[in-house]
Write an enzyme that holds these catalytic residues in place. Structure first.
Site, mmCIF file in Angstrom:
data_model
loop_
_atom_site.group_PDB
_atom_site.id
_atom_site.type_symbol
_atom_site.label_atom_id
_atom_site.label_comp_id
_atom_site.label_asym_id
_atom_site.label_seq_id
_atom_site.Cartn_x
_atom_site.Cartn_y
_atom_site.Cartn_z
ATOM 1 N N HIS A 93 1.157 -1.357 0.440
ATOM 2 C CA HIS A 93 0.332 -0.144 0.035
ATOM 3 C C HIS A 93 1.051 1.492 -0.284
ATOM 4 O O HIS A 93 0.811 2.306 -0.895
ATOM 5 C CB HIS A 93 -0.867 -0.141 1.212
ATOM 6 N N HIS A 117 4.226 6.697 5.188
ATOM 7 C CA HIS A 117 2.614 7.499 6.132
ATOM 8 C C HIS A 117 1.885 6.721 7.003
ATOM 9 O O HIS A 117 0.927 7.310 8.145
ATOM 10 C CB HIS A 117 1.864 7.921 4.461
ATOM 11 N N GLU A 121 1.271 5.050 12.636
ATOM 12 C CA GLU A 121 -0.733 5.184 12.787
ATOM 13 C C GLU A 121 -0.931 3.697 13.110
ATOM 14 O O GLU A 121 -1.377 3.612 14.771
ATOM 15 C CB GLU A 121 -1.561 5.655 12.152
ATOM 16 N N ASP A 122 0.242 2.345 12.496
ATOM 17 C CA ASP A 122 -0.215 1.467 12.243
ATOM 18 C C ASP A 122 1.136 0.336 13.296
ATOM 19 O O ASP A 122 0.955 -0.807 13.531
ATOM 20 C CB ASP A 122 -0.297 0.963 11.391
ATOM 21 N N ASP A 182 -3.974 8.413 -1.486
ATOM 22 C CA ASP A 182 -3.623 7.260 -0.515
ATOM 23 C C ASP A 182 -5.259 6.889 -0.282
ATOM 24 O O ASP A 182 -5.389 5.636 -1.077
ATOM 25 C CB ASP A 182 -3.674 7.951 1.397
ATOM 26 N N ASP A 299 -17.307 13.513 -29.596
ATOM 27 C CA ASP A 299 -17.627 14.083 -28.342
ATOM 28 C C ASP A 299 -16.332 13.389 -26.954
ATOM 29 O O ASP A 299 -16.122 13.569 -25.808
ATOM 30 C CB ASP A 299 -18.948 13.731 -28.033
#
Length: 731
Positions: A93, A117, A121-122, A182, A299
């Site tokens: 990720h 990043h 947090e993790d 993200d 178009d």
């Protein structure tokens, strides 16, 4: 964890398989395979980082890959053992997010923060460790993204959510850039989620993150996010659009043939240009189909012409308009007047030999980079700009117009979260902009315009322009000249208008509550609301409960015809309208000057005031269209006007000598007094006079209008704010 599970059957993937430019999916698959092999280096780089490094070096040949390698090794070791819902290693990720940003040309610091990043947090990694290993700047970005991840986007309807989001962003747009990348990767891999969760995440993406991508100019992210949201929230329309695109894909492309002819024309003119066919993404095709009902092959895309210099853009435009039939109404110059999100390009449309109309974009290669990547293409906001270092402790704002800075200021100065939420949503919903050229001298201070040009949302009024130009000093604005003509501040501006704002010489004036009926920009609305809610010792006292305006404007302003919305001539205090809202102050609208026995209605505005309009006033229809509930109002007193009334009349006539004298004589013969008068410059032998008149009794209004119509050369007399009526219905 912030990342979602991978879904190979993502409905948006089909759109990316077309020839349209998309961020490389093959690179993402390569990252996934390499991540399974671990961090073993080859030629000094981990396997998984090779493709990211190659793309990054394409934009930044001298980039320091050692820093990226160190960041990857920390992220991989920290996330080791963590899996996504698809079973892939979690490190795929942050690698995918970093590749997205690398494709857009992000500098090394942003990519380093992107790799890290999710670590704070993790994992067990701390901000102090990030600071020690990578410095304060990377630490600042990682901290900002971490705070954004803690915002509950599932509670997107809660105003406080967005306050927290903006506070977390701080004053560095790179934080938001990482968040957008993200979200894009998570949207690509959203398919294994429950449908209701997919819909919830897609709605937040649509309502908040896509408009933010538009504001930051990151069109590449915005376009793909729009298609992914479209597939989830509108699967039937998505399927229909996709089927149409596939149907036309099997046919000869008329744009390809036209592109070859354009290349030939430009080559013969000696212009070095790259001519491409740029397919539209699915949402764009869907919008064109709704607008035109039927699609043609032309178009489905647009021609894109890329050149080296700004001057070459105009040379290309000249050749196209000479050798092809142009559609003049489609021409727009966003090079001379860039859009609010840094976008620059010339837009035109030309007709091909078979009658097909091809929309054409003309820009330099640098403009194209910025059009695709927005603020990401501008690099490091810490870097000095124009050779001048930013003040110590401050970051240069790469968005230049300072849109994000304004949002941060709004959230600091607006204590009511509901008010801030409304302002934010209004601002994000504005997707069309006009350019206005100010002829007055630029004001001092950071709130002033630059070079006499200001950008405003479509539908903005002179009130909006005043606050965009002068900030809080716009409280003292008393009128304007639009394209050289006197105009009220309620006048709606159009693209290319010239504007001169007229300011009071002192601060003894202030905005009327009715200004709020004419503003479009949150900055103006919030500034007016703050002024109305605060002490105003130097300004006139608003009318008390049950009262209408009583004070006439200063003589010099009335004579010049510069009445402001809500501050123009109105009835004396003895002429009263009563609102069905206990304790509310009442004001008679200056736009339509209602008088008894007019049918009237009212609307509550900020500041606890009810504004009374005639039922036929165009403002009433606009207010109703926005869902504003009306307030019942009625005239007070059986005599309905023993002490006189004020009314504004428009006299339209053929220009001739002595017309003004004859009209004022007719007015005087009916016992009316002229409070103010304004005469517009003649156009095609026609002229308009505007009179604000004081009548002894409202019953004399029909005979006054008849007397004015009988003046030679006058072909109509109307009440201000009233649509034309058939002659049989006129008083």
């Amino acid at each position: 964890m912030s990342a979602e599970a991978t879904n190979p059957g993502n409905p948006g993937a089909a759109g990316r398989k077309r020839g349209r430019r998309r961020l490389e999916l093959r690179g993402l698959r390569r990252i996934g395979r390499a991540a399974l092999l671990g961090p073993a280096p080859r030629d000094g780089l981990p396997h998984a980082l090779e493709h990211v490094a190659k793309v990054h070096r394409g934009h930044h040949p001298d980039a320091d890959l050692d820093t990226l390698t160190k960041a990857y090794l920390l992220a991989e070791s920290s996330h080791r053992g963590q899996l996504r819902k698809s079973g892939e290693p979690y490190i795929t990720h942050p690698l995918a997010v970093t590749l997205i940003l690398a494709e857009l040309g992000a500098e090394t610091t942003t990519l380093t923060a992107s790799l890290l990043h999710d670590t704070v947090e993790d994992t067990e990694v701390t901000l102090d460790q990030v600071r020690d290993l990578f410095g304060d700047e990377v630490c600042y970005l990682v901290d900002g993204v971490t705070k954004l991840e803690k915002v509950d986007y599932g509670a997107a309807a809660e105003p406080e959510t967005f306050r927290k989001m903006l506070v977390a962003t701080g004053n560095d747009v790179r934080v938001m850039s990482i968040k957008l990348a993200d979200r894009l990767h998570n949207m690509r891999t959203l398919g294994v989620m429950r449908p209701e969760k997919q819909a919830r995440i897609a709605k937040v993406t649509r309502d908040v993150l896509i408009p933010l991508a538009e504001r930051l100019g990151v069109q590449a992210l915005k376009a793909e996010l729009e298609d992914l949201v479209f597939a989830i929230l509108h699967p039937e329309e998505y399927a229909t659009t996709r089927a149409l695109v596939m149907e036309y894909t099997a046919r000869p492309d008329p744009l390809a043939a036209l592109a070859r002819r354009v290349r030939s024309v430009l080559a013969e003119a000696g212009i070095d240009a790259e001519v491409l066919v740029r397919p539209r993404h699915f949402v764009s095709v869907h919008r064109v189909r709704l607008a035109r009902r039927e699609l043609t092959g032309a178009d489905l895309g647009r021609l894109l012409v890329l050149v080296a210099e700004d001057a070459d853009c105009y040379a290309v435009l000249g050749e196209l308009h000479t050798c092809f039939t142009p559609v003049i109404s489609e021409f727009k110059d966003f090079i001379a007047a860039p859009k609010f999100n840094l976008y620059q390009s010339l837009h035109t449309a030309v007709t091909g030999p078979s009658g097909e109309v091809a929309e054409t974009l003309i820009r330099t290669h640098q403009m194209h980079r910025v059009a695709e990547a927005g603020v990401i293409a501008l690099g490091n906001p810490y870097a000095p700009t124009d050779g001048v270092d930013a003040p110590e402790g401050e970051r240069a704002d790469p968005t230049r117009p300072g849109w994000l800075s304004r949002l941060l200021e709004w959230q600091r100065t607006t204590p009511d979260p509901d008010t801030f939420w409304t302002s934010l949503r209004d601002d994000l919903a504005q997707d069309r902009e006009i350019t206005v050229f100010c002829t007055d001298a630029p004001p001092d201070g950071p709130s002033g315009g630059t070079g006499g040009v200001i950008g405003l949302p479509a539908g903005a009024s002179c009130v909006d322009a005043a606050y965009e130009r002068h900030g809080e000093a716009a409280h003292c604005c008393i009128g304007a000249r639009v394209n050289g003509r006197l105009a009220t501040l309620s006048t709606v501006l159009h693209d290319g208008d010239s504007l001169q704002l007229l300011m009071a010489p002192d601060s003894a004036t202030g905005p009327s509550p009715e200004w709020l009926e004419h503003v479009r920009t949150p900055a103006a609305r919030l500034a007016i609301a703050r002024w109305l809610a605060g002490p105003r010792e130097s300004c006139a006292r608003p009318a008390g409960p049950g009262e209408g305006f009583g004070a006439a404007p200063p003589a010099d302003r009335g004579a010049a015809g510069l009445d402001r919305p809500g501050a123009g001539p109105a009835a004396p205090a003895s002429v009263l309208a009563v609102a069905d809202l206990p304790g509310a102050a009442v004001r008679l609208a200056g736009c339509c000057t209602p008088v008894p026995p007019d049918a009237v209605t009212g609307f509550a505005v900020r500041g606890g005031t009810v504004t009374v309009h005639r039922a036929l006033c165009p403002v009433v229809a606009r207010m109703a269209a926005t869902g504003r509930p009306p307030v019942g109002v009625r005239w007070r007193g059986a005599d309905q006007g023993g002490h006189g009334f004020r009314v504004t009349l428009l006299a339209e006539a053929f220009s001739r000598p002595h017309l003004l004298a004859d009209l004022t004589e007719a007015i005087a013969s009916q016992g009316a007094a002229v409070v103010s008068a304004a005469v517009e410059p003649p156009q095609q032998q026609r002229v308009r006079h505007t009179y604000t008149l004081h009548l002894p009794n409202a019953a004399g209004l029909p005979s006054l209008m008849r007397a004015m119509r009988q003046v030679p050369g006058v072909f109509d007399v109307l009440r201000a704010g009233r649509a034309r009526q058939p002659a049989a219905l006129r008083p």
